[in-house]
Design a protein around this motif. Structure first.
Motif, short mmCIF file in Angstrom:
data_model
loop_
_atom_site.label_atom_id
_atom_site.label_comp_id
_atom_site.label_asym_id
_atom_site.label_seq_id
_atom_site.Cartn_x
_atom_site.Cartn_y
_atom_site.Cartn_z
N THR A 175 35.39 19.28 24.35
CA THR A 175 35.23 20.25 25.47
C THR A 175 35.91 20.17 26.82
O THR A 175 36.53 19.13 27.03
CB THR A 175 33.57 20.06 25.42
OG1 THR A 175 33.33 18.99 26.34
CG2 THR A 175 32.66 20.15 24.32
N LEU A 176 35.71 21.30 27.53
CA LEU A 176 36.26 21.23 29.07
C LEU A 176 36.07 19.70 29.42
O LEU A 176 36.87 19.23 30.11
CB LEU A 176 36.04 22.39 29.51
CG LEU A 176 36.36 22.41 31.10
CD1 LEU A 176 37.97 22.50 30.97
CD2 LEU A 176 36.00 23.71 31.64
N ILE A 206 42.88 24.72 23.73
CA ILE A 206 43.21 24.15 24.95
C ILE A 206 44.76 23.87 25.03
O ILE A 206 45.46 23.64 23.89
CB ILE A 206 42.65 22.51 25.10
CG1 ILE A 206 41.20 22.55 25.22
CG2 ILE A 206 43.33 21.92 26.33
CD1 ILE A 206 40.50 21.35 24.89
N GLY A 218 38.05 28.23 19.82
CA GLY A 218 38.36 27.76 21.33
C GLY A 218 39.65 26.95 20.98
O GLY A 218 39.94 26.51 20.05
N SER A 250 37.31 24.50 17.77
CA SER A 250 38.42 24.28 18.78
C SER A 250 39.63 23.94 18.00
O SER A 250 39.87 22.88 17.27
CB SER A 250 38.12 22.85 19.69
OG SER A 250 39.07 22.95 20.75
N ARG A 302 33.79 28.11 28.93
CA ARG A 302 34.94 27.38 28.83
C ARG A 302 35.57 27.38 30.31
O ARG A 302 34.77 28.08 31.17
CB ARG A 302 35.89 27.92 27.95
CG ARG A 302 35.20 27.69 26.37
CD ARG A 302 36.37 28.20 25.49
NE ARG A 302 35.79 27.90 24.12
CZ ARG A 302 34.71 28.72 23.45
NH1 ARG A 302 34.20 29.62 23.82
NH2 ARG A 302 34.48 28.30 22.08
N ASN A 348 40.91 26.11 28.71
CA ASN A 348 40.22 25.99 27.73
C ASN A 348 39.60 27.32 27.31
O ASN A 348 38.84 28.02 28.28
CB ASN A 348 39.19 24.98 27.91
CG ASN A 348 37.99 24.92 26.88
OD1 ASN A 348 36.92 24.73 26.91
ND2 ASN A 348 38.17 25.23 25.57
N TYR A 349 40.17 28.14 26.39
CA TYR A 349 39.80 29.57 26.21
C TYR A 349 39.33 29.82 24.84
O TYR A 349 39.76 28.97 24.01
CB TYR A 349 40.95 30.30 26.83
CG TYR A 349 42.19 30.15 26.10
CD1 TYR A 349 43.08 28.83 26.47
CD2 TYR A 349 42.80 31.06 25.22
CE1 TYR A 349 44.16 28.77 25.78
CE2 TYR A 349 43.89 30.86 24.62
CZ TYR A 349 44.56 29.59 24.88
OH TYR A 349 45.82 29.47 24.22
N MET A 372 38.10 32.43 28.97
CA MET A 372 37.61 31.27 29.44
C MET A 372 36.26 31.31 29.70
O MET A 372 35.30 30.36 29.65
CB MET A 372 38.36 30.66 30.99
CG MET A 372 39.85 30.32 30.52
SD MET A 372 40.76 29.49 31.94
CE MET A 372 40.43 30.72 33.21
N ASP A 375 30.76 27.88 25.15
CA ASP A 375 31.06 26.93 24.13
C ASP A 375 29.92 26.53 23.33
O ASP A 375 29.24 25.62 24.30
CB ASP A 375 32.09 25.87 24.77
CG ASP A 375 32.49 24.96 23.83
OD1 ASP A 375 31.98 24.88 22.58
OD2 ASP A 375 33.40 24.04 24.32
N HIS A 435 34.27 25.25 35.32
CA HIS A 435 33.79 26.29 34.49
C HIS A 435 33.89 27.82 34.83
O HIS A 435 33.80 27.94 36.08
CB HIS A 435 32.27 25.98 34.01
CG HIS A 435 32.04 24.60 33.38
ND1 HIS A 435 32.15 24.42 31.83
CD2 HIS A 435 32.22 23.59 33.63
CE1 HIS A 435 32.07 23.40 31.48
NE2 HIS A 435 31.83 22.65 32.49
#
Ligand SMILES: [Ca+2]
Ligand SMILES: [Ca+2]
Ligand SMILES: [Ca+2]
Ligand SMILES: [Ca+2]
Lengths: 234, 234
Positions: free
Chosen positions: B118-119, B178, B176, B6, B227, B164-165, B215, B219, B137
């Motif tokens: 994470t998301l 954000i 990843g 990320s 994501r 978050n992609y 997205m 993940d 999600h």
């Protein structure tokens, strides 16, 4: 002791956590207000806004309005960017790497932290980055010349304009300040200042007359020469 | 070792000083390009752009796309801002003071520096700031629902949307990521990502379908859940 007011907050109270920046006087229009948004959408010159806004930054030291403005303009110009502490090798100017041996010879960083930069010193700092800087003290210019040159510079992809003005003259708190201009609206005759003291004020649309008057003020740190504006290009 | 990609740069070479960010693939339009500027001027939803752009920031650590995005959204929301190291008592969120005892309980800063967010963790971080966070999600949503909710959130002054992609899915380098969304253009069906890795890419207009696909990727740091996106409000 701090001799120079440039960029400095001089509030006489300890502030708790607050949700807002300082209140704006009636003569200024915040960019993020409904009216301020409409002015940008309907502005007649705004190409610099887009190049500067993607590098918009907050000054990291009370006296760093000049270095913060420099970092934005250097990133916006098509010049090689040095690696920054945070970029893992990719280039970006920040408020550390704008200082170089050449700028130290103009004014050492340690002294800028105590006293900020005058208009003439700001021009010399850009020249130390091998750029062409044209310094115009307001007392040697006119509101008409400023309007013309600043608007042309905003439209010209190769040139950027910075202003050095007395905040109290436009109703803000309080001393001398430096920031770049992003846009011009012809109907209201206002320029957009991308104020680098982001915790204190949003970007504001200011009338050309008012801005010129705020630049046409004596700077005691510069032999009482007036403040003014600066055109920067490669 | 860094377990999570990320926000991380994974370039295999030492870059010299360069004037440009990384090249953009054909499918993305830079905000500061002629076309990108026109999209913002003609966009159908952009109120969040103005609130976020005046707080636009660069992530200060390779794994801090989440904290950098948080600082922008917290400043843009009408919530009390803590004093920052640089604000002399005025309030502003930055990438230090977004971390609080409550966020440490979600995920310690030291661990975020190693592994990012994470998301779901990003949502919990906002909740630790007493905000309402709705995590979606992509695998449980749809491109139609995302388009509707994100556009509504951009128009709604009380709400902001973050995505978050997987960068590689839209042709960027690489893992990843954000960032918050600022605007939506209906004719081209594109959202504007205010990418907080400013040294790497400018803000880009991305097609809704392409963003949703990026997205809708598993993940590995989140039990292979996809994501997605996050709506934040008071
Ligand atoms: Ca106009
Ligand atoms: Ca220009
Ligand atoms: Ca449109
Ligand atoms: Ca919104």
């Amino acid at each position: 002791m701090l001799r120079k007011l440039s960029c400095l907050l001089l509030l006489g109270f300890a502030a708790p956590a607050i949700a807002e920046t300082l209140p704006l006087p009636d003569g200024l229009i915040a960019l993020n207000s409904v009216d301020g948004q409409a002015l940008l959408i309907g502005s007649e010159a705004r190409s610099d806004y887009f190049e500067l806004s993607i590098h918009f930054t907050n000054q990291v030291h009370p006296a760093f309005c000049g270095p913060a403005s420099m970092s934005m303009v250097l990133n916006a110009l098509n010049v090689p960017r040095p690696a920054s502490n945070m970029t893992l090798g990719l280039g970006m100017f920040d408020q550390d790497n704008v200082f170089t041996p050449a700028t130290e010879a103009v004014k050492p960083r340690a002294l800028i932290e105590r006293a900020g930069l005058t208009l003439d010193e700001l021009g010399a700092m850009f020249e130390a980055h091998s750029l062409k800087a044209t310094v115009r003290h307001a007392e040697e210019s006119s509101v008409e010349e400023f309007r013309t040159l600043a608007r042309e510079s905003i439209d010209d992809a190769e040139s950027f304009v910075l202003v050095n003005y007395l905040r109290s003259s436009i109703g803000q708190e309080r001393g001398g300040h430096i920031s770049p201009l992003g846009a011009y609206d012809a109907e209201t005759d206002r320029f957009l200042i991308l104020d680098v003291t982001r915790y204190k004020y949003p970007p504001v649309w200011v009338r050309t007359d008012d801005l010129f008057q705020a630049m046409n003020t004596p700077d005691s740190d510069n032999d009482n020469r007036s403040r003014g504006y600066l055109l920067v290009r490669q």
